[in-house]
Design an enzyme around this catalytic site. Structure first.
Site, short mmCIF file in Angstrom:
data_model
loop_
_atom_site.label_atom_id
_atom_site.label_comp_id
_atom_site.label_asym_id
_atom_site.label_seq_id
_atom_site.Cartn_x
_atom_site.Cartn_y
_atom_site.Cartn_z
N SER A 19 70.19 45.53 17.84
CA SER A 19 69.44 44.38 17.32
C SER A 19 69.90 44.02 15.89
O SER A 19 70.47 44.85 15.18
CB SER A 19 67.94 44.72 17.30
OG SER A 19 67.72 45.80 16.43
N GLU A 45 68.42 56.13 23.06
CA GLU A 45 67.51 57.19 23.52
C GLU A 45 66.71 56.74 24.74
O GLU A 45 66.03 57.54 25.37
CB GLU A 45 66.58 57.63 22.38
CG GLU A 45 65.58 56.58 21.90
CD GLU A 45 66.16 55.60 20.88
OE1 GLU A 45 67.34 55.23 21.00
OE2 GLU A 45 65.41 55.19 19.98
N LYS A 100 76.20 58.23 19.45
CA LYS A 100 74.73 58.32 19.52
C LYS A 100 74.27 57.23 20.48
O LYS A 100 74.10 56.07 20.10
CB LYS A 100 74.15 58.10 18.12
CG LYS A 100 72.79 58.73 17.85
CD LYS A 100 71.69 58.26 18.75
CE LYS A 100 71.15 56.91 18.44
NZ LYS A 100 70.16 56.44 19.43
N CYS A 117 73.04 40.56 25.59
CA CYS A 117 73.21 39.88 24.31
C CYS A 117 73.90 38.53 24.50
O CYS A 117 73.86 37.70 23.63
CB CYS A 117 74.02 40.73 23.35
SG CYS A 117 75.72 40.89 23.85
P1 NAD Z 1 68.08 48.54 18.86
O1 NAD Z 1 68.62 47.92 17.63
O2 NAD Z 1 66.62 48.79 18.97
O3 NAD Z 1 68.79 49.98 19.08
C1 NAD Z 1 70.18 50.14 18.92
C2 NAD Z 1 70.44 51.55 18.41
O4 NAD Z 1 69.86 51.70 17.13
C3 NAD Z 1 69.87 52.63 19.31
O5 NAD Z 1 70.82 53.66 19.44
C4 NAD Z 1 68.63 53.09 18.55
O6 NAD Z 1 68.38 54.47 18.72
C5 NAD Z 1 68.97 52.81 17.10
N1 NAD Z 1 67.78 52.46 16.32
C6 NAD Z 1 66.64 51.85 16.76
N2 NAD Z 1 65.78 51.66 15.74
C7 NAD Z 1 66.38 52.15 14.63
C8 NAD Z 1 66.00 52.22 13.26
N3 NAD Z 1 64.82 51.77 12.83
N4 NAD Z 1 66.86 52.78 12.39
C9 NAD Z 1 68.07 53.23 12.79
N5 NAD Z 1 68.48 53.19 14.09
C10 NAD Z 1 67.65 52.66 15.00
O7 NAD Z 1 68.61 47.66 20.09
P2 NAD Z 1 68.25 47.76 21.63
O8 NAD Z 1 66.86 47.28 21.83
O9 NAD Z 1 68.61 49.10 22.17
O10 NAD Z 1 69.28 46.70 22.25
C11 NAD Z 1 69.01 45.32 22.36
C12 NAD Z 1 69.61 44.55 21.20
O11 NAD Z 1 71.01 44.77 21.14
C13 NAD Z 1 69.46 43.05 21.35
O12 NAD Z 1 69.15 42.49 20.10
C14 NAD Z 1 70.83 42.59 21.81
O13 NAD Z 1 71.15 41.24 21.52
C15 NAD Z 1 71.70 43.52 21.05
N6 NAD Z 1 73.01 43.63 21.67
C16 NAD Z 1 74.06 43.00 21.04
C17 NAD Z 1 75.33 43.03 21.61
C18 NAD Z 1 76.49 42.34 20.95
O14 NAD Z 1 77.62 42.62 21.32
N7 NAD Z 1 76.27 41.45 20.00
C19 NAD Z 1 75.51 43.70 22.82
C20 NAD Z 1 74.42 44.34 23.42
C21 NAD Z 1 73.17 44.30 22.83
#
Ligand code: NAD
Length: 503
Positions: free
Chosen positions: A232, A182, A179, A287
């Site tokens: 996140s 989006e 997944k 990240c």
């Molecule tokens: P996000 O958490 O908003 O989204 C990640 C995934 O979760 C997406 O596929 C999204 O569709 C889904 N999602 C979003 N809201 C949701 C909800 N309420 N319920 C269930 N699923 C949901 O993250 P983002 O904004 O796409 O990415 C940035 C974040 O990712 C930053 O916090 C960054 O630090 C983190 N990140 C961490 C690493 C790591 O290895 N630690 C690597 C890359 C990014």
């Protein structure tokens, strides 16, 4: 969401076919430098998710028996195809995500390294054997695939992070449901097409799109055995709890606040270059971005030079030659970063460099914020406590190395950290005392290559095992221990043994 027919529609990948979704719910994929709508992504229906999972479940029955050499050769071909399509993949990624073309190639390349590693699965998925643990008895382990696995990925590395996940899951004999984010699923879909071209059989890799509902369905589905999440902290914690409660193996790599310590003996020019690149590259949307720098002792006098260095970076669309800092991924991200900068001012930090509203000729509608630097930041301020995920660097001060280490160890996150120094003794002290999972010594973004594993820690991770490298072989396999006895006919015993020991 509007319903224009003109823009292309992103497809789902189910049972080896790229299919149109029947959903009513669509979201625009927007170029963050121009606001042009590039395509529309469906939010998959319950039936479509079900079809993807049952395809993966069927495919597992044959894929798990596929010889390891055959699995390995698919990834040899796959790495070649990714190499051949590098420019095309980078162009798709830049259009939908915003980062510079060179950085987009880096995004693909860091994923490609994991694919190369997956091609060596014959050397990775190895058990252990102990000979003669008792008379005529040997014990050995089998690392067997666990079944249907799923991956949920963030927007910021739409090539690398999907490639952290499905190649190793599939190479170890599992089938997969992905997944993607989006916000920018197009490069991920091109990578899925290339995976099929490389020989990944129908049903072994499936892709569904959507948001929270699709993620929740993955967490709850009884036929999914493991979930790998990157995103996140808020969402990762939800995914970890929900999927664990449903009995799955789960790993969540999450948010960060990465600190660099600068000692006064560091090489100044090299350090300033590293800090600016790691704080502002990819517009701070990594990240492992360095978002806090702790200047120790006389290094506090470097702030003016750091600001001057940041001013040299060019803010422009990712497709333009010479760009250092591209746009933020969305208008919502722009609003969020801008309001955090405002909060920083309100809470009393000194805005040394304000990157808001930069003039970017030809891209007036882009989501741009230039390099922004705050000094006088304290650990109570919102700009310190929250992950800004924009090109904003917080500068703090410490009198000693130990004071700086204590500050970092008191922060809940543990993704990455770095020290800049010419002192081996100071670097070693830092390495030993710092409570962060990935440590750089004169290396600003210490992301391990795939023969190691990504080892973020504390608040940045839930689950024990990392997303690639040796640890992920364990994550995607079940260790079965076999204890066997073969004996010569004339060694057959004559009495019953009722004790627990093997003799
Ligand atoms: P996000 O958490 O908003 O989204 C990640 C995934 O979760 C997406 O596929 C999204 O569709 C889904 N999602 C979003 N809201 C949701 C909800 N309420 N319920 C269930 N699923 C949901 O993250 P983002 O904004 O796409 O990415 C940035 C974040 O990712 C930053 O916090 C960054 O630090 C983190 N990140 C961490 C690493 C790591 O290895 N630690 C690597 C890359 C990014």
């Amino acid at each position: 969401m509007n319903d224009s027919q003109a823009v292309p529609r992103v497809k789902l990948l189910i049972d080896g076919e790229f299919v149109d979704s029947t959903t009513e719910q669509w979201r625009d994929i927007v170029n963050p430098a121009t606001q042009e709508v590039l395509a529309r992504v469906p939010f998959a229906t319950t039936d479509e998710i079900e079809a993807a999972v049952s395809s993966a479940k069927r495919a597992f029955q044959t894929w798990r028996k596929t010889p390891i050499g055959a699995r390995s050769r698919i990834f040899l071909k796959y790495q070649q195809l990714i190499r051949e399509h590098m420019k095309e993949l980078a162009a798709i990624l830049t259009a939908e995500q915003g980062k510079t073309l060179a950085d987009a190639e880096g995004d693909v390349f860091r994923g490609l390294e994991v694919v190369e590693h997956a091609a060596g699965i014959g050397n990775l998925q190895l058990g252990e054997l102990a000979n003669n643990v008792a008379s005529g008895v040997d014990t050995y382990t089998l690392l067997q695939p666990i079944g249907v696995c799923a991956g949920i990925t963030p927007f910021n590395f739409p090539a690398m992070i999907p490639l952290w996940m499905f190649p190793m899951a599939i190479a170890t004999g599992n089938t997969f449901v992905l997944k993607p984010s989006e916000q920018d699923p197009m490069v991920t879909m091109r990578l899925a097409e290339l995976a099929l071209e490389a020989g990944v059989p129908a049903g072994v890799l499936n892709v569904v799109h959507g948001g929270a509902e699709v993620v929740n369905a993955i967490c709850d589905h009884p036929d999914i055995r493991a979930v790998s999440f990157v995103g996140s902290t808020h969402v990762g914690t939800h995914v970890y709890n929900r999927a664990s409660a449903a009995g799955k193996r789960v790993q969540c790599m999450m948010g960060a606040k990465n600190h660099a310590i600068v000692l006064p003996d560091a090489h100044k020019e090299q350090t300033l270059n590293n800090l600016a690149g790691a704080a502002f590259g990819a517009a701070g949307q990594r990240c492992m971005a360095l978002s806090v720098v702790v200047l120790v002792g006389q290094a506090q006098e470097w702030i003016g030079d750091l600001v001057a260095k940041a001013r040299t970076l060019k803010v422009n669309a990712g497709v333009e030659a010479g760009t250092d800092v591209g746009p933020l991924v969305s208008c919502a991200a722009l609003d969020r970063v801008s309001s955090l900068i405002e909060r920083g001012q309100q809470e009393g930090a000194t805005l040394e460099l304000d990157g808001r509203n930069p003039a970017v000729a030809g891209y007036e509608n882009g989501n741009f914020v230039g390099p922004t630097i705050f000094s006088g930041v304290t650990s109570e301020m919102s700009i310190y406590r929250e992950e800004i995920f924009g090109p904003v660097l917080c500068v703090m001060h410490a009198a000693t190395l130990d004071e700086a280490i204590a500050l970092i160890n008191a922060n809940p996150n543990g993704n990455g950290t770095a020290i800049f120094t010419r002192s081996g003794a100071a670097a070693r002290h830092f390495q030993e005392e710092i409570d962060v999972g990935q440590v750089g010594i004169n290396v600003p973004i210490p992301v391990p290559v795939p023969m190691f594993s990504f080892t973020g820690s504390r608040g940045s991770k839930l689950g024990d095992l990392g997303p690639y490298g040796k640890q992920v072989v364990q994550f995607y396999t079940q260790t079965k221990t076999v204890t066997q006895r073969w004996f010569d006919e004339n060694d057959v015993g004559t009495s019953v043994n009722t004790t627990i020991t093997l003799k």
